[in-house]
Scaffold this motif. Sequence first.
Motif, short mmCIF file in Angstrom:
data_model
loop_
_atom_site.label_atom_id
_atom_site.label_comp_id
_atom_site.label_asym_id
_atom_site.label_seq_id
_atom_site.Cartn_x
_atom_site.Cartn_y
_atom_site.Cartn_z
N GLU A 158 0.85 -1.18 0.18
CA GLU A 158 -0.03 -0.13 -0.09
C GLU A 158 1.05 1.21 0.01
O GLU A 158 0.62 2.10 -0.83
CB GLU A 158 -1.16 0.08 1.09
CG GLU A 158 -2.09 -1.03 1.20
CD GLU A 158 -2.70 -1.19 2.50
OE1 GLU A 158 -2.44 -0.70 3.47
OE2 GLU A 158 -3.88 -1.91 2.08
N CYS A 159 1.94 1.33 0.84
CA CYS A 159 2.83 2.48 0.82
C CYS A 159 3.60 2.53 -0.47
O CYS A 159 3.60 3.76 -1.08
CB CYS A 159 4.11 2.20 1.72
SG CYS A 159 3.20 2.28 3.72
N TYR A 160 4.21 1.36 -0.93
CA TYR A 160 4.59 1.74 -2.45
C TYR A 160 3.82 2.25 -3.53
O TYR A 160 4.16 3.04 -3.99
CB TYR A 160 5.33 0.07 -2.78
CG TYR A 160 6.80 -0.21 -2.13
CD1 TYR A 160 7.68 0.67 -2.53
CD2 TYR A 160 6.72 -1.20 -1.33
CE1 TYR A 160 8.99 0.20 -1.95
CE2 TYR A 160 7.92 -1.53 -0.88
CZ TYR A 160 9.02 -0.84 -1.28
OH TYR A 160 10.41 -1.41 -0.74
N ASP A 161 2.50 1.79 -3.23
CA ASP A 161 1.50 2.18 -4.44
C ASP A 161 1.27 3.64 -4.37
O ASP A 161 1.18 4.19 -5.35
CB ASP A 161 0.50 1.13 -4.53
CG ASP A 161 -0.37 1.44 -5.66
OD1 ASP A 161 0.07 1.06 -6.72
OD2 ASP A 161 -1.68 1.79 -5.68
N TYR A 162 1.27 4.10 -2.92
CA TYR A 162 0.88 5.56 -2.83
C TYR A 162 2.01 6.37 -3.33
O TYR A 162 1.93 7.36 -3.93
CB TYR A 162 0.73 5.75 -1.44
CG TYR A 162 0.90 7.11 -0.79
CD1 TYR A 162 -0.64 7.95 -0.95
CD2 TYR A 162 1.80 7.99 -0.53
CE1 TYR A 162 -0.69 9.26 -0.45
CE2 TYR A 162 1.82 9.27 -0.33
CZ TYR A 162 0.52 9.88 -0.30
OH TYR A 162 0.48 11.18 0.20
N LEU A 163 3.16 5.92 -2.99
CA LEU A 163 4.60 6.48 -3.48
C LEU A 163 4.91 6.40 -5.07
O LEU A 163 5.01 7.46 -5.58
CB LEU A 163 5.94 5.96 -2.60
CG LEU A 163 5.79 6.33 -1.30
CD1 LEU A 163 6.80 5.33 -0.42
CD2 LEU A 163 6.17 7.65 -0.85
N PHE A 164 4.18 5.20 -5.66
CA PHE A 164 4.38 5.23 -7.02
C PHE A 164 3.59 6.59 -7.83
O PHE A 164 3.63 7.17 -8.45
CB PHE A 164 4.17 3.92 -7.58
CG PHE A 164 5.03 2.99 -7.20
CD1 PHE A 164 6.37 3.21 -6.84
CD2 PHE A 164 4.70 1.53 -6.99
CE1 PHE A 164 7.23 2.03 -6.51
CE2 PHE A 164 5.57 0.39 -6.78
CZ PHE A 164 6.76 0.91 -6.32
N GLU A 165 2.28 6.20 -7.15
CA GLU A 165 1.43 7.40 -7.72
C GLU A 165 1.77 8.85 -7.57
O GLU A 165 1.67 9.72 -8.29
CB GLU A 165 0.04 7.13 -6.93
CG GLU A 165 -1.03 8.18 -7.27
CD GLU A 165 -2.36 8.05 -6.73
OE1 GLU A 165 -3.29 8.40 -7.44
OE2 GLU A 165 -2.68 7.39 -5.57
N MET A 166 2.14 9.09 -6.20
CA MET A 166 2.85 10.52 -5.77
C MET A 166 3.96 10.82 -6.95
O MET A 166 3.86 12.02 -7.55
CB MET A 166 3.28 10.49 -4.41
CG MET A 166 3.96 11.79 -3.93
SD MET A 166 2.71 13.15 -3.96
CE MET A 166 1.66 12.58 -2.78
N ALA A 167 4.73 9.93 -7.05
CA ALA A 167 5.99 10.56 -7.99
C ALA A 167 5.39 10.31 -9.54
O ALA A 167 5.89 11.55 -10.10
CB ALA A 167 7.02 9.03 -8.10
N VAL A 168 4.37 9.85 -9.89
CA VAL A 168 3.95 9.98 -11.14
C VAL A 168 3.28 11.66 -11.41
O VAL A 168 3.59 12.50 -12.24
CB VAL A 168 3.11 8.84 -11.58
CG1 VAL A 168 1.96 9.33 -12.94
CG2 VAL A 168 3.65 7.77 -11.92
N GLU A 169 2.59 11.95 -10.36
CA GLU A 169 1.84 12.88 -10.27
C GLU A 169 2.71 14.41 -9.89
O GLU A 169 2.65 15.36 -10.61
CB GLU A 169 0.77 13.17 -9.00
CG GLU A 169 -0.44 12.17 -9.08
CD GLU A 169 -1.10 12.37 -10.59
OE1 GLU A 169 -1.45 13.46 -10.93
OE2 GLU A 169 -1.43 11.52 -11.33
N MET A 170 3.86 13.95 -9.36
CA MET A 170 4.90 15.15 -9.15
C MET A 170 5.66 15.32 -10.38
O MET A 170 5.74 16.45 -10.87
CB MET A 170 5.76 14.74 -8.12
CG MET A 170 5.42 14.64 -6.65
SD MET A 170 6.66 13.96 -5.33
CE MET A 170 7.64 15.47 -5.28
N LYS A 171 5.74 14.19 -11.08
CA LYS A 171 6.67 14.24 -12.39
C LYS A 171 5.54 15.15 -13.43
O LYS A 171 6.14 16.09 -14.27
CB LYS A 171 7.07 13.04 -12.99
CG LYS A 171 8.18 12.55 -12.49
CD LYS A 171 8.79 11.33 -12.93
CE LYS A 171 10.20 10.94 -12.45
NZ LYS A 171 11.22 11.62 -13.24
N LYS A 172 4.32 14.98 -13.42
CA LYS A 172 3.39 15.77 -14.26
C LYS A 172 3.32 17.07 -13.84
O LYS A 172 3.31 18.17 -14.92
CB LYS A 172 1.92 15.29 -13.98
CG LYS A 172 1.63 13.75 -14.49
CD LYS A 172 0.30 13.57 -14.27
CE LYS A 172 -0.23 12.38 -14.56
NZ LYS A 172 -1.74 12.00 -14.27
#
Length: 189
Positions: A158-172
Amino acid sequence: MSAYGPEHPRNLIPELCNQFYHLGWVTGTGGGISIKDGLKKSQCTPLFMLAYKERGAGAVIHTHSPHAVRCTLLYDKEFTITHQEMIKGIKDAKLGRFLRYDENLVVPIIENTPFERDLAGSLGEALRQYPGTSAVLVRRHGVYVWGDTWQQAKTMTECYDYLFEMAVEMKKLGLDPAFNPEAQNKPVN
């Protein structure tokens, strides 16, 4: 009624897969979970066995999370993020403790293959090169996460998935997920 308790792998694995389906982590033919049960292990791929042997894992979760897949398209050899609260939910095997939010979380990325069983060599190499990692991303495929127990593996997934999503959004937004705000020179008044 089942002769096994709710946390027996025969009952727990279908329940977790149902939850993972609703999270979008396992769809179609993708994803799975393996839990150590005494000396036996539930249905294991060679990839799950690597985490059991190399890391002494108690459970391994494999998802086809869209966030994980997108991260494998945005990063080359490793995913890196820092200064995010959810990093505190990730255990570093080499350090033997959970990371702090201000530490770098690094997850190796290996290349996908036409047959999942053929990933074993590159997954094993990633485990040797990244002795602290509790996850490996597979390009255009998903992620493998392991923990000491099924509860820890689920929480870290769950933590990894949140961090993966956060990274994608940050890069956007043009932000670097690996940027350390504390490393900036502070202006002098």
